[in-house]
Each structure stands twice: as structure tokens, then as C-alpha cells.
Write an enzyme that holds these catalytic residues in place. Structure first.
Site, PDB file in Angstrom:
ATOM      1  N   ASP A  33       0.862  -1.175   0.000  1.00  0.00           N
ATOM      2  CA  ASP A  33       0.000   0.000   0.000  1.00  0.00           C
ATOM      3  C   ASP A  33       0.900   1.226   0.000  1.00  0.00           C
ATOM      4  O   ASP A  33       1.654   1.451   0.954  1.00  0.00           O
ATOM      5  CB  ASP A  33      -0.902  -0.008   1.241  1.00  0.00           C
ATOM      6  N   MET A  34       0.818   2.019  -1.059  1.00  0.00           N
ATOM      7  CA  MET A  34       1.718   3.167  -1.232  1.00  0.00           C
ATOM      8  C   MET A  34       1.393   4.326  -0.282  1.00  0.00           C
ATOM      9  O   MET A  34       2.050   5.351  -0.305  1.00  0.00           O
ATOM     10  CB  MET A  34       1.681   3.643  -2.681  1.00  0.00           C
ATOM     11  N   ASN A  87       3.528   4.475 -11.696  1.00  0.00           N
ATOM     12  CA  ASN A  87       2.249   4.620 -12.392  1.00  0.00           C
ATOM     13  C   ASN A  87       1.030   4.642 -11.474  1.00  0.00           C
ATOM     14  O   ASN A  87      -0.027   5.132 -11.853  1.00  0.00           O
ATOM     15  CB  ASN A  87       2.128   3.453 -13.392  1.00  0.00           C
ATOM     16  N   SER A 119      -0.005  13.445 -16.234  1.00  0.00           N
ATOM     17  CA  SER A 119      -1.319  13.683 -16.819  1.00  0.00           C
ATOM     18  C   SER A 119      -1.377  15.131 -17.295  1.00  0.00           C
ATOM     19  O   SER A 119      -0.578  15.964 -16.871  1.00  0.00           O
ATOM     20  CB  SER A 119      -2.355  13.458 -15.720  1.00  0.00           C
ATOM     21  N   TYR A 151      -5.621  15.821  -6.944  1.00  0.00           N
ATOM     22  CA  TYR A 151      -4.916  14.998  -7.930  1.00  0.00           C
ATOM     23  C   TYR A 151      -3.975  15.871  -8.766  1.00  0.00           C
ATOM     24  O   TYR A 151      -2.814  15.529  -9.000  1.00  0.00           O
ATOM     25  CB  TYR A 151      -5.976  14.321  -8.800  1.00  0.00           C
ATOM     26  N   ALA A 156      -2.685  18.732  -7.934  1.00  0.00           N
ATOM     27  CA  ALA A 156      -1.562  19.200  -7.104  1.00  0.00           C
ATOM     28  C   ALA A 156      -0.477  18.125  -7.045  1.00  0.00           C
ATOM     29  O   ALA A 156       0.722  18.425  -7.144  1.00  0.00           O
ATOM     30  CB  ALA A 156      -2.056  19.535  -5.702  1.00  0.00           C
ATOM     31  N   GLY A 207      -3.690  12.111 -21.784  1.00  0.00           N
ATOM     32  CA  GLY A 207      -5.045  12.676 -21.840  1.00  0.00           C
ATOM     33  C   GLY A 207      -6.005  11.696 -21.179  1.00  0.00           C
ATOM     34  O   GLY A 207      -5.623  10.972 -20.254  1.00  0.00           O
ATOM     35  N   ASP A 225      -9.203   5.101 -21.420  1.00  0.00           N
ATOM     36  CA  ASP A 225     -10.419   4.334 -21.099  1.00  0.00           C
ATOM     37  C   ASP A 225     -10.259   3.250 -20.023  1.00  0.00           C
ATOM     38  O   ASP A 225     -10.757   2.142 -20.183  1.00  0.00           O
ATOM     39  CB  ASP A 225     -11.007   3.720 -22.374  1.00  0.00           C
ATOM     40  N   THR A 226      -9.583   3.549 -18.916  1.00  0.00           N
ATOM     41  CA  THR A 226      -9.514   2.558 -17.833  1.00  0.00           C
ATOM     42  C   THR A 226     -10.838   2.587 -17.060  1.00  0.00           C
ATOM     43  O   THR A 226     -11.543   3.602 -17.067  1.00  0.00           O
ATOM     44  CB  THR A 226      -8.358   2.867 -16.861  1.00  0.00           C
TER      45      THR A 226
END
Ligand SMILES: NC(=O)c1ccc[n+]([C@@H]2O[C@H](COP(=O)([O-])OP(=O)(O)OC[C@H]3O[C@@H](n4cnc5c(N)ncnc54)[C@H](OP(=O)(O)O)[C@@H]3O)[C@@H](O)[C@H]2O)c1
Ligand SMILES: *[C@@H]1O[C@H](CO)[C@@H](O)[C@H](O)[C@H]1NC(C)=O
Length: 290
Positions: free
Chosen positions: A90-91, A117, A169, A182, A184, A215, A218-219
Site C-alpha cells: 500500500d503506497m 504509475n 497527466s 490529484y 496538485a 489525456g 479508457d480505464t
């Protein structure tokens, strides 16, 4: 006429330069390489693990869900990985992040590509209401753990003349309403890794850093989080993963995917910020956002 001739000569020189300096990608570049991909139980990370596996790399995947990881490892082996294994972590816990690198070293004896990632820590798509605790948790998972993994792996990567890939991103480069926390974290990553890249270069350390600017992909997570709330078409995660893996193998500074909805927008950012803001405001269906 003279001007045309000069222009022609210049173009020819540029063309030749481009042709001879541009290294082309081959799967051989990846075969036998030792790779750690974080956040690889699903989504783009899972797809990157499969790409590396298909080309015969040694692959280690990591995330929180063991059952998922076990399936990804099996598929990596089926696809032709030189080896494949997983580490549960767990990061949110930086000690646990450090342990992932220790286990990588124990399993593979070194590391060639560190691919950062994972995304989590309760980054949601809604109005910012000032919650400090969730901001700190978001930055821990999406920024501090990246730094921890990098710091812990640095010696191994120097030794192998390896590389680091950071999945960023558009939210790390332009304003991102309703994903402020996110955004930030992604901006922090961009600042940290672009500065680190230059610092290593100035110290003549050969450790390339590839930043992937993505960009809308589609996950499942992305479709669930922003479906019906933004006016955009998602691009395929498989192709996205392939582009990042290619950029990693070629030791490119940046990867833009999909190119035409990322790169041109970034040119607008500096030259016509008002126009960029106009485009942004049209991309969000504000009435559907909690
Ligand atoms: N999809 C998009 O539209 C998009 C756009 C721009 C950038 N990106 C970037 O692309 C990358 C991958 O995104 P994605 O859409 O593929 O995400 P995803 O499908 O949600 O996958 C996220 C991965 O991170 C893991 N993870 C989540 N919380 C974790 C934690 N606390 N500790 C360890 N692992 C954790 C998840 O596994 P577990 O749940 O098993 O832990 C999962 O494997 C991210 O860096 C994201 O910011 C995505
Ligand atoms: C963090 O991870 C370490 C190493 O895996 C573990 O010993 C420790 O208990 C964890 N801490 C928390 C708060 O879960």
C-alpha cells in the site's frame, strides 16, 4: 531563388539529422530487462506489464490487491515474460514502498526500468471542499511514495544505467477543476522529476527520466470517475501503455498520449491562457459534478 535554395538545403540537413539521430524502437531493447511497474493490478499499469512481458522482460508488478496481481503475473508468464512476480504494497505507507524496492532487489538482483504509475489515495472527481486530511493522503500516495520509490531504487538504477518513467497527466500541466488534489500531486511530480532530470544531467549521471503526459484514457477507474461529467472521448489503454513502454525503452524525455489532444493544448497554455480556459470550461458538464 537563392532563398529557396538555402531553405531547401536547410530542410535537407534537418531531415538527415532527424533520420540519423532518431533511434528506432525494437523489441530487443526490452528483452531480459528487469522492470518494476507500480499500480499494475489494473488499468494502464496492467497493460504496461503485459507489453514488457510480451517482449521478454523480467516483470515485477505491485499494488494492494493480491488476487488481481496473481492473475496479472500468470498472464505475463503466458505472454512470454522472462520472469514475473508480484509484491503486495500500500503506497500510503512509505515504509512499505521502500520494501517493494528491497524485494525487487532480492528477486532480480537489480533494476533497469522503474515505472511509476499507481494512482489512489482517494482522489475523487468533485468540488474541493477544503478537506486537508484527504489532500495529505492524496499527496502521500500520488507524490511522496513516488519519491520514496525513486530514492530507494536510485543506486540500483545508476548501477544498471537504467531509467525512471513517471506517469503524469494533463492535470500535471494545466488547470484541472474538480480534481484539485490529484492535480496538485501531478504538478508536484512534474516539478520534482523535471528538476531531478536536469540535476542528474548537470552531475553527469546517466539516468534518463521519461515523463508520460496522458489525456483521457479508457480505464475502468477513469470511465467511472468522469463518465458523464466531461465532454471528451477516451483513448485506448493498450495503445497508451505501448507508447509509454516505447518511450521508456528509447529513453525519451517525454511521451504525449494521445498526442493531438495533449501537445497542442500545452502550446496554448503559455501563449493564450484565456483561450485555454475557454476550452477547459467547455469540457466540463458542471451540472453533473457533485
Ligand atoms: N485513465 C486516465 O484517464 C488517466 C489520465 C491521465 C493520467 N493517468 C495516469 O495513469 C496512471 C494509471 O491510471 P489508471 O487509469 O490506469 O488507474 P487505475 O486503473 O485506477 O489503476 C491504479 C492502480 O494503482 C493501484 N493503487 C491504487 N491505490 C494504491 C495504493 N494506495 N497503494 C498501491 N497501489 C495503489 C491500483 O491497484 P490496487 O487497487 O490493487 O491497489 C491500480 O493497480 C496514473 O498515474 C494516472 O494518474 C490516467
Ligand atoms: C507499513 O509497512 C511496514 C512494512 O511493510 C509495516 O511493518 C508497518 O506495519 C506498516 N504500517 C502501517 C501503519 O500499516
Amino acid at each position: 531563388m537563392a532563398l529557396l535554395r538555402v531553405l531547401g538545403a536547410l530542410l535537407a540537413v534537418l531531415g538527415a539529422y532527424y533520420f540519423y539521430t532518431k533511434e528506432t524502437f525494437s523489441e530487443e531493447m526490452v528483452r531480459g530487462k528487469r522492470v518494476l511497474v507500480t499500480g499494475s493490478s489494473t488499468g494502464i499499469g496492467e497493460q504496461m506489464a503485459y507489453e514488457f512481458a510480451r517482449m521478454g522482460a523480467h516483470v515485477i508488478v505491485t499494488a494492494r490487491r493480491e488476487e488481481q496481481l496473481r492473475k496479472v503475473v500468470q498472464k505475463c508468464l503466458d505472454l512470454g515474460a522472462s520472469s514475473a512476480s508480484y509484491v503486495v504494497s500500500d503506497m500510503k505507507n512509505l515504509t512499505s514502498a521502500q520494501k517493494v524496492i528491497e524485494e525487487t532487489k532480492a528477486a532480480l538482483g537489480g533494476l533497469d526500468h522503474l515505472v511509476l504509475n499507481h494512482v489512489g489515495g482517494g482522489a475523487t472527481f468533485q468540488h474541493f471542499k477544503g478537506e486537508m486530511e484527504s489532500l495529505i493522503s492524496c499527496l502521500t500516495v500520488n507524490f511522496f511514495s513516488y519519491v520514496q520509490l525513486t530514492v530507494s531504487a536510485l543506486d540500483m538504477l545508476k548501477e544498471s544505467r537504467g531509467s525512471i518513467t513517471v506517469v503524469s497527466s494533463m492535470s500535471g500541466r494545466i488547470p484541472s477543476p474538480f480534481s484539485i488534489q490529484y492535480s496538485a500531486a501531478k504538478f508536484a511530480l512534474e516539478g520534482f522529476y523535471s528538476s531531478l532530470r536536469t540535476e542528474l544531467h548537470l552531475r553527469k549521471v546517466d539516468l534518463p527520466i521519461t515523463v508520460a503526459v496522458l489525456g483521457y484514457i479508457d480505464t475502468d477507474t477513469a470511465l467511472k470517475a468522469v463518465g458523464g461529467k466531461i465532454n471528451m472521448q477516451a483513448s485506448p489503454k493498450g495503445e497508451c501503455a505501448r507508447e509509454i513502454v516505447k518511450g521508456t525503452a528509447l529513453r525519451q524525455r517525454e511521451v504525449f498520449y494521445p498526442y493531438w489532444t495533449t501537445k497542442p493544448v500545452l502550446l496554448l497554455r503559455d501563449w493564450m491562457p484565456e483561450l485555454l480556459e475557454l476550452f477547459i470550461s467547455q469540457a466540463y458538464l458542471v451540472e453533473n459534478i457533485p
